[in-house]
Write a protein that holds these residues in place. Structure first.
Motif, PDB file in Angstrom:
ATOM      1  N   UNK A 248      19.863   3.549  15.351  1.00 31.74           N
ATOM      2  CA  UNK A 248      20.687   3.842  16.350  1.00 31.74           C
ATOM      3  C   UNK A 248      19.579   3.436  17.849  1.00 31.74           C
ATOM      4  N   UNK A 249      18.518   4.116  17.886  1.00 33.14           N
ATOM      5  CA  UNK A 249      17.988   4.411  18.587  1.00 33.14           C
ATOM      6  C   UNK A 249      16.473   3.354  18.187  1.00 33.14           C
ATOM      7  N   UNK A 250      16.589   2.617  17.977  1.00 37.90           N
ATOM      8  CA  UNK A 250      15.640   0.684  17.714  1.00 37.90           C
ATOM      9  C   UNK A 250      14.485   1.955  16.611  1.00 37.90           C
ATOM     10  N   UNK A 251      14.936   2.544  15.896  1.00 36.51           N
ATOM     11  CA  UNK A 251      13.805   3.112  14.434  1.00 36.51           C
ATOM     12  C   UNK A 251      12.556   4.069  15.204  1.00 36.51           C
ATOM     13  N   UNK A 252      12.657   4.738  16.877  1.00 38.23           N
ATOM     14  CA  UNK A 252      11.789   4.969  17.126  1.00 38.23           C
ATOM     15  C   UNK A 252      11.631   6.385  16.594  1.00 38.23           C
ATOM     16  N   UNK A 253      10.484   6.908  15.869  1.00 42.49           N
ATOM     17  CA  UNK A 253      10.158   8.260  15.262  1.00 42.49           C
ATOM     18  C   UNK A 253      10.218   9.002  16.484  1.00 42.49           C
ATOM     19  N   UNK A 254       9.422   8.708  17.863  1.00 46.35           N
ATOM     20  CA  UNK A 254       9.190   9.542  18.259  1.00 46.35           C
ATOM     21  C   UNK A 254       7.548   9.989  18.355  1.00 46.35           C
ATOM     22  N   UNK A 255       6.833  11.008  19.048  1.00 44.72           N
ATOM     23  CA  UNK A 255       5.457  11.254  18.481  1.00 44.72           C
ATOM     24  C   UNK A 255       5.279  11.835  17.652  1.00 44.72           C
ATOM     25  N   UNK A 256       4.425  11.609  16.206  1.00 44.90           N
ATOM     26  CA  UNK A 256       4.258  12.413  15.729  1.00 44.90           C
ATOM     27  C   UNK A 256       3.426  12.333  14.772  1.00 44.90           C
ATOM     28  N   UNK A 257       2.313  13.617  13.992  1.00 42.12           N
ATOM     29  CA  UNK A 257       0.902  13.519  13.803  1.00 42.12           C
ATOM     30  C   UNK A 257       1.161  13.003  12.119  1.00 42.12           C
ATOM     31  N   UNK A 258       0.111  12.229  11.381  1.00 40.71           N
ATOM     32  CA  UNK A 258       0.144  11.528   9.868  1.00 40.71           C
ATOM     33  C   UNK A 258       0.242  12.305   9.476  1.00 40.71           C
ATOM     34  N   UNK A 259       0.181  13.433   9.528  1.00 38.46           N
ATOM     35  CA  UNK A 259       0.532  14.223   8.120  1.00 38.46           C
ATOM     36  C   UNK A 259       2.293  14.752   7.808  1.00 38.46           C
ATOM     37  N   UNK A 260       2.437  14.407   9.147  1.00 32.18           N
ATOM     38  CA  UNK A 260       4.076  14.208   9.368  1.00 32.18           C
ATOM     39  C   UNK A 260       4.682  13.204   9.061  1.00 32.18           C
ATOM     40  N   UNK A 261       4.075  12.269   8.275  1.00 29.29           N
ATOM     41  CA  UNK A 261       4.663  11.106   7.596  1.00 29.29           C
ATOM     42  C   UNK A 261       4.077  11.004   6.555  1.00 29.29           C
ATOM     43  N   UNK A 262       4.968  10.159   5.010  1.00 28.05           N
ATOM     44  CA  UNK A 262       4.365   9.680   4.033  1.00 28.05           C
ATOM     45  C   UNK A 262       3.040   9.373   3.723  1.00 28.05           C
ATOM     46  N   UNK A 263       2.707   9.836   3.250  1.00 22.44           N
ATOM     47  CA  UNK A 263       0.816   9.776   2.741  1.00 22.44           C
ATOM     48  C   UNK A 263       0.487   8.148   2.858  1.00 22.44           C
ATOM     49  N   UNK A 264       1.412   7.388   2.407  1.00 19.98           N
ATOM     50  CA  UNK A 264       1.025   5.931   2.794  1.00 19.98           C
ATOM     51  C   UNK A 264       0.733   5.727   3.412  1.00 19.98           C
ATOM     52  N   UNK A 265       1.808   5.838   4.547  1.00 19.89           N
ATOM     53  CA  UNK A 265       2.468   5.832   5.749  1.00 19.89           C
ATOM     54  C   UNK A 265       0.674   6.591   6.877  1.00 19.89           C
ATOM     55  N   UNK A 266       0.341   7.828   6.332  1.00 20.48           N
ATOM     56  CA  UNK A 266      -0.486   8.549   6.891  1.00 20.48           C
ATOM     57  C   UNK A 266      -2.024   7.563   6.928  1.00 20.48           C
ATOM     58  N   UNK A 267      -2.099   7.126   5.854  1.00 19.11           N
ATOM     59  CA  UNK A 267      -3.704   6.999   5.724  1.00 19.11           C
ATOM     60  C   UNK A 267      -3.609   5.427   6.331  1.00 19.11           C
ATOM     61  N   UNK A 268      -2.884   5.051   6.670  1.00 19.36           N
ATOM     62  CA  UNK A 268      -2.538   3.564   7.671  1.00 19.36           C
ATOM     63  C   UNK A 268      -2.537   3.734   9.022  1.00 19.36           C
ATOM     64  N   UNK A 269      -1.829   4.883   9.079  1.00 12.62           N
ATOM     65  CA  UNK A 269      -1.901   4.490  11.053  1.00 12.62           C
ATOM     66  C   UNK A 269      -2.812   4.591  12.226  1.00 12.62           C
ATOM     67  N   UNK A 270      -4.069   5.932  11.120  1.00 12.59           N
ATOM     68  CA  UNK A 270      -5.425   5.926  12.199  1.00 12.59           C
ATOM     69  C   UNK A 270      -6.205   3.934  11.826  1.00 12.59           C
ATOM     70  N   UNK A 271      -5.743   3.794  10.874  1.00  6.58           N
ATOM     71  CA  UNK A 271      -6.823   1.683  11.818  1.00  6.58           C
ATOM     72  C   UNK A 271      -5.689   0.907  12.519  1.00  6.58           C
ATOM     73  N   UNK A 272      -4.470   1.769  12.924  1.00  6.30           N
ATOM     74  CA  UNK A 272      -3.120   0.718  13.053  1.00  6.30           C
ATOM     75  C   UNK A 272      -4.105   0.627  14.976  1.00  6.30           C
ATOM     76  N   UNK A 273      -3.669  -0.786  15.188  1.00 11.18           N
ATOM     77  CA  UNK A 273      -4.344  -0.586  17.104  1.00 11.18           C
ATOM     78  C   UNK A 273      -2.642  -0.458  17.583  1.00 11.18           C
TER      79      UNK A 273
END
Length: 446
Positions: A248-273
């Motif tokens: 309902x808010x456009x998928x916005x998770x707000x500000x999170x740390x990588x370790x708060x997310x599933x491992x598969x996502x946490x591994x991808x985030x640091x490589x994203x632009x």
């Protein structure tokens, strides 16, 4: 989340809010809807199809949702998304709109059965505020909606559903949610302990799956990703298709740390632009498409939050001027702005080059185009950027006249964290509540 849904109706870019999605073309049991039929290639149609007839699409506990209702809401979504959607994608979107209308109807019915009423005056007042976001009167806004193939009645029905559901949650869910002071203090302690760690501002489109529906869910997620690659709005697709509470808010998770997310996502985030979107990532319970909006460090001031005082000088060129012809004048302009000796001389330089000058005393570095952010962060007071722009639209420089650096960031307040935790628990109960309403509903499709 559910509370921001109503507020979002007042945003100019969010007129097409539809409730959280529940997968593309699947039934409530997760089975695909594609049933092979033994149909002849040469089909003879008896009778004449008249698209103006309000034919029933679904009857929800006795309330009729017509083809017209679906068409008007679909056109609202398409107009807000600013896209031409056709063929198979439009068919999937239509099914999703119907699902959302069914949920909306269940929410309104449940509110009425609990004596939760939404006065027409409240609906009209919200409609007027939405119209004002577009700088229209209510009558003008109604005409605008009609021109897009929608109607004032459609968006008013949506407003009614949002208000009714929120008021019902305020009565039947909110009072029974408890957040302990110790829980909030633990969150604050973890934030302080993580000071300096990297945080990500993340958006998510989540599509659930089971072992039986995994292939269909993956295919649906792939199709969403393909639309995003073509320029589709991440926020709009999250609202339409994501099954997470953040839809309902456009998928916005707000500000999170990588370790708060599933491992598969946490591994991808640091490589994203910043600004990039991932293909579907398999996570427990389904697939997530992730958009990285921004990065920062926990409780650490971000230089990009510095508040700037700027002067912008723009020089223009006659129509038809080529890049080569403009080159000498641009070079002279660049030299003059680099040597002008501060903001006090900006007006004289603008006059010398027959340009114009504007001032802005309230802009953050992060609000500038990415290509200028790095330059601006390195400038001292009185210095200017290198020229940018185009011969057609004008060549510009920004002159830095003042900078207020950001204060050291502090942890969110106790009340802010308390409210966030409370809202998350309300959201979880609300999803279960709506799931039970769907399960018990009598829905006929015609």
């Amino acid at each position: 989340m559910f509370k921001p849904r109503l507020a979002a109706l007042c945003l100019a870019g969010a007129i097409a809010l539809i409730g959280p999605g529940h997968a593309f073309a699947q039934g409530d049991d997760g089975a695909g809807v594609t049933n092979p039929l033994n149909l002849p290639n040469d089909v003879q149609v008896f009778g004449k199809f008249d698209p103006t007839i309000r034919k029933a699409t679904a009857i929800v506990n006795g309330f009729i949702i017509t083809d017209t209702d679906v068409d008007q809401r679909l056109n609202l979504v398409l107009a807000a998304n600013g896209q031409q959607v056709a063929g198979e994608e439009k068919d999937r979107l239509r099914l999703q709109v119907l699902r959302n209308l069914i949920d909306e109807t269940l929410e309104i019915q449940e509110a009425k059965s609990n004596d939760v009423d939404v006065p027409q005056s409240d609906i009209d007042s919200t409609f007027q505020r939405v119209a004002g976001q577009f700088k229209y009167t209510p009558d003008q806004f109604a005409a605008f909606l009609k021109s897009k193939g929608s109607s004032a009645a459609s968006i008013k029905r949506q407003i009614q559903g949002e208000m009714a559901w929120q008021r019902l949650l305020d009565r039947k869910v909110q009072p029974f949610i408890n957040v302990g002071d110790d829980e909030v203090k633990q969150v604050i302690a973890r934030l302080n302990a993580a000071k300096g760690a990297k945080e990500y501002h993340v958006g998510e489109i989540f599509i659930s799956s089971t072992p039986a529906t995994d292939a269909q869910s993956h295919e649906n997620a792939d199709k969403v990703f393909e639309q995003l690659k073509k320029g589709g709005s991440f926020v709009a697709y999250a609202r339409q298709y994501s099954e997470a509470s953040t839809a309902a808010v456009g998928g916005d998770l707000g500000w999170v740390r990588a370790e708060q997310l599933p491992d598969a996502i946490a591994q991808v985030l640091p490589q994203m632009q910043n600004g990039s979107v991932t293909p579907p990532i398999q996570v427990p319970g389904g697939y997530s498409i992730i958009a990285l909006q921004d990065t920062r460090q926990v409780l650490t001031s971000d230089p990009r939050d510095a508040l700037l005082s700027l002067k912008q000088i723009t020089i223009s060129f006659p129509p038809g001027t080529t890049q080569a012809t403009a080159g000498p004048r641009v070079a002279a302009f660049a030299e003059a702005t680099q040597k002008m000796g501060g903001c006090g001389a900006a007006k004289d330089v603008a006059t010398k080059f027959d340009g114009n000058m504007v001032e802005n005393d309230n802009i953050k570095i992060r609000d500038l185009p990415p290509a200028l952010q790095e330059q601006m962060a390195a400038l001292s007071i009185g210095q200017s950027t290198t020229p940018f722009g185009s011969v057609e639209d004008g060549v510009r420089v920004l002159v830095l006249c003042g900078r207020d650096d950001p204060q050291t960031a502090n942890a969110p307040s106790f009340d802010a964290i308390y409210n966030q935790m409370e809202q998350e628990r309300v959201d979880l109960r609300a999803r279960r509540y709506l799931r039970d309403l769907r399960r018990d509903a009598v829905i006929e499709y015609r």
